[in-house]
Motif scaffolding. Sequence first.
Motif, PDB file in Angstrom:
ATOM      1  N   VAL A  14       0.690  -1.337  -0.035  1.00  0.00           N
ATOM      2  CA  VAL A  14      -0.102  -0.193  -0.192  1.00  0.00           C
ATOM      3  C   VAL A  14       0.840   1.032  -0.654  1.00  0.00           C
ATOM      4  N   GLU A  15       2.014   1.066   0.939  1.00  0.00           N
ATOM      5  CA  GLU A  15       3.023   2.400   0.511  1.00  0.00           C
ATOM      6  C   GLU A  15       3.068   2.965  -0.780  1.00  0.00           C
ATOM      7  N   HIS A  16       3.479   2.226  -1.501  1.00  0.00           N
ATOM      8  CA  HIS A  16       4.134   2.159  -2.521  1.00  0.00           C
ATOM      9  C   HIS A  16       3.201   2.269  -4.239  1.00  0.00           C
ATOM     10  N   LEU A  17       1.716   2.072  -3.042  1.00  0.00           N
ATOM     11  CA  LEU A  17       0.499   2.991  -4.862  1.00  0.00           C
ATOM     12  C   LEU A  17       0.975   4.373  -6.000  1.00  0.00           C
ATOM     13  N   PRO A  18       1.141   5.107  -4.814  1.00  0.00           N
ATOM     14  CA  PRO A  18       1.260   6.131  -5.691  1.00  0.00           C
ATOM     15  C   PRO A  18       2.964   6.353  -6.317  1.00  0.00           C
ATOM     16  N   ALA A  19       3.733   5.736  -5.994  1.00  0.00           N
ATOM     17  CA  ALA A  19       5.153   5.519  -6.806  1.00  0.00           C
ATOM     18  C   ALA A  19       4.660   4.604  -8.181  1.00  0.00           C
ATOM     19  N   MET A  20       3.782   3.839  -8.246  1.00  0.00           N
ATOM     20  CA  MET A  20       3.846   3.383  -9.208  1.00  0.00           C
ATOM     21  C   MET A  20       2.672   3.102  -9.927  1.00  0.00           C
ATOM     22  N   SER A  26       3.860   7.276 -16.175  1.00  0.00           N
ATOM     23  CA  SER A  26       4.579   8.125 -17.113  1.00  0.00           C
ATOM     24  C   SER A  26       4.509   7.160 -18.501  1.00  0.00           C
ATOM     25  N   LEU A  27       4.987   5.914 -17.598  1.00  0.00           N
ATOM     26  CA  LEU A  27       5.509   4.559 -19.434  1.00  0.00           C
ATOM     27  C   LEU A  27       4.007   4.338 -20.002  1.00  0.00           C
ATOM     28  N   THR A  28       2.497   5.112 -19.784  1.00  0.00           N
ATOM     29  CA  THR A  28       1.796   4.978 -20.960  1.00  0.00           C
ATOM     30  C   THR A  28       1.070   6.420 -21.181  1.00  0.00           C
ATOM     31  N   ARG A  29       1.828   7.309 -20.701  1.00  0.00           N
ATOM     32  CA  ARG A  29       0.902   9.287 -20.746  1.00  0.00           C
ATOM     33  C   ARG A  29      -0.414   8.951 -21.475  1.00  0.00           C
ATOM     34  N   ASN A  30      -1.612   7.374 -19.586  1.00  0.00           N
ATOM     35  CA  ASN A  30      -2.686   7.984 -19.693  1.00  0.00           C
ATOM     36  C   ASN A  30      -3.295   7.272 -18.522  1.00  0.00           C
ATOM     37  N   ALA A  34      -2.765   3.731 -17.393  1.00  0.00           N
ATOM     38  CA  ALA A  34      -2.071   3.457 -15.616  1.00  0.00           C
ATOM     39  C   ALA A  34      -2.947   2.860 -15.046  1.00  0.00           C
ATOM     40  N   ASP A  35      -3.889   3.566 -14.097  1.00  0.00           N
ATOM     41  CA  ASP A  35      -4.748   2.919 -13.431  1.00  0.00           C
ATOM     42  C   ASP A  35      -5.124   1.355 -13.182  1.00  0.00           C
ATOM     43  N   ASP A  36      -5.962   0.904 -14.822  1.00  0.00           N
ATOM     44  CA  ASP A  36      -5.506   0.002 -14.841  1.00  0.00           C
ATOM     45  C   ASP A  36      -4.806  -0.898 -14.932  1.00  0.00           C
ATOM     46  N   MET A  37      -3.447  -0.738 -15.412  1.00  0.00           N
ATOM     47  CA  MET A  37      -2.425  -0.908 -15.727  1.00  0.00           C
ATOM     48  C   MET A  37      -1.859  -1.341 -13.893  1.00  0.00           C
ATOM     49  N   VAL A  38      -1.870  -0.458 -13.250  1.00  0.00           N
ATOM     50  CA  VAL A  38      -1.065  -0.564 -11.548  1.00  0.00           C
ATOM     51  C   VAL A  38      -2.001  -1.629 -11.115  1.00  0.00           C
ATOM     52  N   GLN A  39      -3.753  -1.551 -11.446  1.00  0.00           N
ATOM     53  CA  GLN A  39      -4.532  -3.006 -10.551  1.00  0.00           C
ATOM     54  C   GLN A  39      -3.408  -4.823 -11.281  1.00  0.00           C
ATOM     55  N   ASP A  40      -3.396  -4.658 -12.522  1.00  0.00           N
ATOM     56  CA  ASP A  40      -3.249  -5.659 -13.015  1.00  0.00           C
ATOM     57  C   ASP A  40      -2.055  -6.092 -11.726  1.00  0.00           C
ATOM     58  N   TYR A  70       3.937  -3.750 -18.330  1.00  0.00           N
ATOM     59  CA  TYR A  70       3.566  -2.222 -19.077  1.00  0.00           C
ATOM     60  C   TYR A  70       3.970  -3.544 -20.477  1.00  0.00           C
ATOM     61  N   TYR A  71       5.086  -4.239 -20.301  1.00  0.00           N
ATOM     62  CA  TYR A  71       6.089  -4.237 -22.043  1.00  0.00           C
ATOM     63  C   TYR A  71       4.709  -5.597 -22.408  1.00  0.00           C
ATOM     64  N   SER A  72       4.207  -6.436 -21.605  1.00  0.00           N
ATOM     65  CA  SER A  72       3.216  -7.402 -21.862  1.00  0.00           C
ATOM     66  C   SER A  72       2.021  -7.287 -22.327  1.00  0.00           C
ATOM     67  N   ASN A  73       1.915  -6.098 -22.356  1.00  0.00           N
ATOM     68  CA  ASN A  73       0.545  -5.632 -22.930  1.00  0.00           C
ATOM     69  C   ASN A  73       0.551  -4.622 -23.814  1.00  0.00           C
ATOM     70  N   ARG A  74       1.789  -4.219 -23.889  1.00  0.00           N
ATOM     71  CA  ARG A  74       2.456  -3.998 -25.763  1.00  0.00           C
ATOM     72  C   ARG A  74       2.734  -4.919 -26.424  1.00  0.00           C
ATOM     73  N   ARG A  75       3.345  -5.337 -26.174  1.00  0.00           N
ATOM     74  CA  ARG A  75       3.270  -7.034 -26.563  1.00  0.00           C
ATOM     75  C   ARG A  75       1.930  -7.636 -27.673  1.00  0.00           C
ATOM     76  N   LYS A  76       0.995  -7.489 -26.594  1.00  0.00           N
ATOM     77  CA  LYS A  76      -0.556  -7.890 -26.726  1.00  0.00           C
ATOM     78  C   LYS A  76      -1.060  -6.856 -27.803  1.00  0.00           C
ATOM     79  N   ALA A  77      -0.626  -5.545 -27.581  1.00  0.00           N
ATOM     80  CA  ALA A  77      -1.873  -4.153 -28.573  1.00  0.00           C
ATOM     81  C   ALA A  77      -0.834  -4.898 -29.625  1.00  0.00           C
ATOM     82  N   LYS A  78       0.303  -4.994 -29.611  1.00  0.00           N
ATOM     83  CA  LYS A  78       0.825  -5.105 -31.112  1.00  0.00           C
ATOM     84  C   LYS A  78      -0.018  -6.533 -32.464  1.00  0.00           C
ATOM     85  N   ARG A  79      -0.706  -7.337 -31.375  1.00  0.00           N
ATOM     86  CA  ARG A  79      -1.103  -8.481 -32.469  1.00  0.00           C
ATOM     87  C   ARG A  79      -2.609  -8.402 -32.172  1.00  0.00           C
ATOM     88  N   GLU A  80      -3.099  -7.682 -31.859  1.00  0.00           N
ATOM     89  CA  GLU A  80      -4.479  -6.531 -32.229  1.00  0.00           C
ATOM     90  C   GLU A  80      -5.053  -5.769 -32.665  1.00  0.00           C
TER      91      GLU A  80
END
Length: 188
Positions: A14-20, A26-30, A34-40, A70-80
């Motif tokens: 829980v202490e690391h949530l804001p930094a995550m 910064s990775l997604t610019r969205n 970003a919230d979805d990615m942190v949740q995953d 993040y990188y798994s989602n990017r690879r997956k997005a390339k195939r979709e």
Amino acid sequence: MTEKAVPDPRKEIVEHLPAMRAFAVSLTRNASLADDMVQDALVKAWSNLDKFQPGTNMRAWLFTILRNTYYSNRRKAKREVPDSDGSITASLSRKPDHDGRLNLLDFEVAFAKLPEEQREALILVGASGFAYEEAAVTCGVAVGTIKSRVNRGRAKLSELMDISGDEAFELTDSATMAVVSGRQNGSM
């Protein structure tokens, strides 16, 4: 020597949530993505908490999971393929053929019950695409006779197969559809 108390890893997450979240933005610019990615990443971390070694760097472990997500989602997005309106998906789907095959079997039974003259006229005009005049010459009868046989044959088929005039009907081949409907392309 006294042992150092190891904090509960669940509380430390829980202490690391804001930094995550900041790292994810910064990775997604969205922010939403970003919230979805942190949740995953948190779900992955929580379900693999037994693999975390107490006393090691929790922040580094969480950020590694987040980065890998993040990188798994990017690879997956390339195939979709983006399909926000569903047009691509709609073009890929198709109705199963079994309905048409069952209708075709019903058609064959009903067609066999027609008088021979009506079957012949329907095959020539409907399935073979002859003009009424060509069918009349082939059968050696008047054009009006062919038109009458075709009309009575189609009416009897509709009755035997319980097809109403406004009802959509599906068959597997266009020639049979032309016999039933009177349209050469098989559409109603």
